[in-house]
Design a protein around this motif. Structure first.
Motif, PDB file in Angstrom:
ATOM      1  N   LYS A 175       0.820  -1.223   0.000  1.00  6.45           N
ATOM      2  CA  LYS A 175       0.000   0.000   0.000  1.00  6.45           C
ATOM      3  C   LYS A 175       0.850   1.267   0.000  1.00  6.45           C
ATOM      4  O   LYS A 175       1.809   1.383   0.747  1.00  6.45           O
ATOM      5  CB  LYS A 175      -0.960  -0.032   1.179  1.00  6.45           C
ATOM      6  CG  LYS A 175      -1.954  -1.173   0.969  1.00  6.45           C
ATOM      7  CD  LYS A 175      -3.020  -1.211   2.004  1.00  6.45           C
ATOM      8  CE  LYS A 175      -3.971  -2.363   1.659  1.00  6.45           C
ATOM      9  NZ  LYS A 175      -4.633  -2.915   2.797  1.00  6.45           N
ATOM     10  N   PHE A 176       0.471   2.220  -0.855  1.00  4.21           N
ATOM     11  CA  PHE A 176       1.244   3.452  -0.983  1.00  4.21           C
ATOM     12  C   PHE A 176       0.388   4.546  -1.605  1.00  4.21           C
ATOM     13  O   PHE A 176      -0.748   4.314  -2.008  1.00  4.21           O
ATOM     14  CB  PHE A 176       2.499   3.199  -1.824  1.00  4.21           C
ATOM     15  CG  PHE A 176       2.231   2.871  -3.277  1.00  4.21           C
ATOM     16  CD1 PHE A 176       1.702   1.645  -3.646  1.00  4.21           C
ATOM     17  CD2 PHE A 176       2.515   3.794  -4.267  1.00  4.21           C
ATOM     18  CE1 PHE A 176       1.457   1.348  -4.986  1.00  4.21           C
ATOM     19  CE2 PHE A 176       2.276   3.509  -5.609  1.00  4.21           C
ATOM     20  CZ  PHE A 176       1.744   2.282  -5.960  1.00  4.21           C
ATOM     21  N   ASN A 177       0.965   5.751  -1.641  1.00  2.59           N
ATOM     22  CA  ASN A 177       0.305   6.873  -2.317  1.00  2.59           C
ATOM     23  C   ASN A 177       1.389   7.814  -2.846  1.00  2.59           C
ATOM     24  O   ASN A 177       2.570   7.520  -2.710  1.00  2.59           O
ATOM     25  CB  ASN A 177      -0.671   7.581  -1.372  1.00  2.59           C
ATOM     26  CG  ASN A 177       0.016   8.061  -0.097  1.00  2.59           C
ATOM     27  OD1 ASN A 177       1.195   8.400  -0.113  1.00  2.59           O
ATOM     28  ND2 ASN A 177      -0.712   8.065   1.008  1.00  2.59           N
ATOM     29  N   HIS A 178       1.001   8.941  -3.419  1.00  3.56           N
ATOM     30  CA  HIS A 178       2.015   9.797  -4.046  1.00  3.56           C
ATOM     31  C   HIS A 178       2.988  10.382  -3.027  1.00  3.56           C
ATOM     32  O   HIS A 178       4.152  10.607  -3.320  1.00  3.56           O
ATOM     33  CB  HIS A 178       1.354  10.894  -4.883  1.00  3.56           C
ATOM     34  CG  HIS A 178       0.686  11.955  -4.076  1.00  3.56           C
ATOM     35  ND1 HIS A 178      -0.569  11.788  -3.525  1.00  3.56           N
ATOM     36  CD2 HIS A 178       1.121  13.172  -3.678  1.00  3.56           C
ATOM     37  CE1 HIS A 178      -0.878  12.879  -2.847  1.00  3.56           C
ATOM     38  NE2 HIS A 178       0.118  13.720  -2.915  1.00  3.56           N
ATOM     39  N   ARG A 179       2.528  10.589  -1.777  1.00  4.77           N
ATOM     40  CA  ARG A 179       3.430  11.129  -0.739  1.00  4.77           C
ATOM     41  C   ARG A 179       4.528  10.115  -0.410  1.00  4.77           C
ATOM     42  O   ARG A 179       5.694  10.459  -0.251  1.00  4.77           O
ATOM     43  CB  ARG A 179       2.648  11.437   0.552  1.00  4.77           C
ATOM     44  CG  ARG A 179       1.862  12.730   0.486  1.00  4.77           C
ATOM     45  CD  ARG A 179       1.258  13.057   1.845  1.00  4.77           C
ATOM     46  NE  ARG A 179       0.356  11.995   2.318  1.00  4.77           N
ATOM     47  CZ  ARG A 179      -0.899  11.872   1.934  1.00  4.77           C
ATOM     48  NH1 ARG A 179      -1.416  12.742   1.087  1.00  4.77           N
ATOM     49  NH2 ARG A 179      -1.655  10.891   2.386  1.00  4.77           N
ATOM     50  N   VAL A 180       4.135   8.842  -0.333  1.00  3.38           N
ATOM     51  CA  VAL A 180       5.101   7.778  -0.043  1.00  3.38           C
ATOM     52  C   VAL A 180       6.192   7.754  -1.127  1.00  3.38           C
ATOM     53  O   VAL A 180       7.387   7.691  -0.825  1.00  3.38           O
ATOM     54  CB  VAL A 180       4.380   6.404   0.040  1.00  3.38           C
ATOM     55  CG1 VAL A 180       5.379   5.272   0.162  1.00  3.38           C
ATOM     56  CG2 VAL A 180       3.376   6.379   1.181  1.00  3.38           C
ATOM     57  N   VAL A 181       5.746   7.851  -2.376  1.00  2.00           N
ATOM     58  CA  VAL A 181       6.697   7.804  -3.496  1.00  2.00           C
ATOM     59  C   VAL A 181       7.645   9.010  -3.449  1.00  2.00           C
ATOM     60  O   VAL A 181       8.869   8.870  -3.613  1.00  2.00           O
ATOM     61  CB  VAL A 181       5.941   7.761  -4.851  1.00  2.00           C
ATOM     62  CG1 VAL A 181       6.903   7.819  -6.024  1.00  2.00           C
ATOM     63  CG2 VAL A 181       5.086   6.495  -4.929  1.00  2.00           C
ATOM     64  N   GLN A 182       7.067  10.172  -3.166  1.00  2.00           N
ATOM     65  CA  GLN A 182       7.859  11.410  -3.081  1.00  2.00           C
ATOM     66  C   GLN A 182       8.946  11.281  -2.003  1.00  2.00           C
ATOM     67  O   GLN A 182      10.110  11.609  -2.227  1.00  2.00           O
ATOM     68  CB  GLN A 182       6.929  12.533  -2.657  1.00  2.00           C
ATOM     69  CG  GLN A 182       6.921  13.719  -3.588  1.00  2.00           C
ATOM     70  CD  GLN A 182       5.734  14.625  -3.238  1.00  2.00           C
ATOM     71  OE1 GLN A 182       5.322  14.716  -2.078  1.00  2.00           O
ATOM     72  NE2 GLN A 182       5.198  15.287  -4.233  1.00  2.00           N
ATOM     73  N   LEU A 187      14.634  10.174  -0.273  1.00  2.00           N
ATOM     74  CA  LEU A 187      15.593   9.432   0.556  1.00  2.00           C
ATOM     75  C   LEU A 187      16.515   8.546  -0.293  1.00  2.00           C
ATOM     76  O   LEU A 187      17.239   7.710   0.223  1.00  2.00           O
ATOM     77  CB  LEU A 187      14.846   8.573   1.587  1.00  2.00           C
ATOM     78  CG  LEU A 187      14.097   9.364   2.659  1.00  2.00           C
ATOM     79  CD1 LEU A 187      13.193   8.446   3.469  1.00  2.00           C
ATOM     80  CD2 LEU A 187      15.073  10.088   3.587  1.00  2.00           C
ATOM     81  N   ASP A 188      16.412   8.740  -1.611  1.00  2.00           N
ATOM     82  CA  ASP A 188      17.278   8.024  -2.540  1.00  2.00           C
ATOM     83  C   ASP A 188      17.019   6.515  -2.602  1.00  2.00           C
ATOM     84  O   ASP A 188      17.940   5.725  -2.797  1.00  2.00           O
ATOM     85  CB  ASP A 188      18.763   8.304  -2.206  1.00  2.00           C
ATOM     86  CG  ASP A 188      19.618   8.312  -3.472  1.00  2.00           C
ATOM     87  OD1 ASP A 188      19.035   8.417  -4.569  1.00  2.00           O
ATOM     88  OD2 ASP A 188      20.844   8.167  -3.350  1.00  2.00           O
ATOM     89  N   TYR A 189      15.764   6.133  -2.406  1.00  2.00           N
ATOM     90  CA  TYR A 189      15.373   4.757  -2.714  1.00  2.00           C
ATOM     91  C   TYR A 189      15.171   4.718  -4.230  1.00  2.00           C
ATOM     92  O   TYR A 189      14.159   5.217  -4.733  1.00  2.00           O
ATOM     93  CB  TYR A 189      14.075   4.387  -2.003  1.00  2.00           C
ATOM     94  CG  TYR A 189      14.245   3.974  -0.561  1.00  2.00           C
ATOM     95  CD1 TYR A 189      14.907   2.789  -0.241  1.00  2.00           C
ATOM     96  CD2 TYR A 189      13.714   4.745   0.470  1.00  2.00           C
ATOM     97  CE1 TYR A 189      15.043   2.402   1.085  1.00  2.00           C
ATOM     98  CE2 TYR A 189      13.855   4.354   1.806  1.00  2.00           C
ATOM     99  CZ  TYR A 189      14.518   3.178   2.099  1.00  2.00           C
ATOM    100  OH  TYR A 189      14.645   2.786   3.403  1.00  2.00           O
TER     101      TYR A 189
END
Ligand SMILES: [Zn+2]
Length: 244
Positions: A175-182, A187-189
């Motif tokens: 589970k994720f959303n655009h904030r998680v991706v940002q 953090l350079d993942y």
């Protein structure tokens, strides 16, 4: 077998008839076991061996990192349960690269790989250790500060423990959303793994990869998933996993 499982297999098998190219994809499991089982999500070792055989018989190459659109498979394990550690001789014998997603605060927790065992696994070049957050919180249910802490702390804890860079993450329960991706990007993942099924080079958004869960797949279902039949279910998974 539950009716919903049968319907799912029927859809995936039917959809797989429309894919003729062996497009590269990521598959994932939670654990493997020969006798002692550490999680209900664990795959019997014989089923896992059959999957590997099917992959190789169909002419795919199992790789640590997909670099070509066709013919490559990446294998991941989530949560770092003990069964993988106990059965590591099989992985070595099969010579298959594995990406292991570790919840950093679960090291030393019951049924999970401990810190010393993880260090030992990290010496093996077949294993890539990546992050599965600090405490497996569902990232689209928590605040921005909490997301940042979950992603940042797990990365630094694992890097400190293993002495190498941790550059990939997979999202708890997918589970994720655009904030998680940002935040993950900041953090350079470099690579972020979802649980949305489909092909590797059909990213959900730049840096977010698709993965197909195969832990309980029988021969028919596994072959269909390998061909990409579960790509059709992607919309349903996106509805369930991605919140705005
Ligand atoms: Zn997990």
């Amino acid at each position: 077998m539950a009716l919903s499982t049968r319907i799912r297999i029927a859809i995936v098998s039917f959809a797989s008839l429309f894919y003729f190219k062996k497009r590269s994809k990521v598959i994932f499991y939670h654990d493997i076991h020969s006798d002692k089982k550490y999680t209900e999500m664990s795959t019997p070792i014989e089923v896992f061996k059959n999957h590997i055989q099917i992959i190789l018989e169909n002419g795919y190459e199992i790789v640590s990192e997909i670099t070509k659109p066709i013919g490559q498979i990446e294998i991941c394990f989530d949560d770092a349960f003990l069964g993988l550690f106990e059965n590591i001789e099989l992985i070595k014998k099969l010579k298959i690269p594995i990406q292991l997603f570790v919840i950093s605060s679960y090291l030393n927790k019951k049924n999970h790989i401990n810190k010393e065992q993880l260090i030992e696994l990290n010496y093996n070049s077949l294993l890539i250790i990546s992050s599965h957050t600090k405490s497996h919180k569902i990232l689209n249910d928590i605040s921005v500060d909490e997301i940042r802490a979950e992603l940042k702390d797990s990365k630094s804890e694992l890097e400190e423990l293993l002495g190498c860079e941790v550059s990939a993450i997979c999202f708890p329960e997918g589970k994720f959303n655009h904030r998680v991706v940002q935040i993950a990007n900041s953090l350079d993942y470099k690579k972020q793994y979802s649980s949305l099924p489909g092909f590797y080079y059909n990213e959900v958004c730049p840096s977010v990869k698709r993965r197909s869960l195969v832990q309980f797949a029988n021969k028919t279902e596994f072959e269909s998933i390998l061909k990409g039949g579960d790509h059709l279910l992607s919309f349903w998974y996106k509805y369930k996993h991605y919140k705005k």
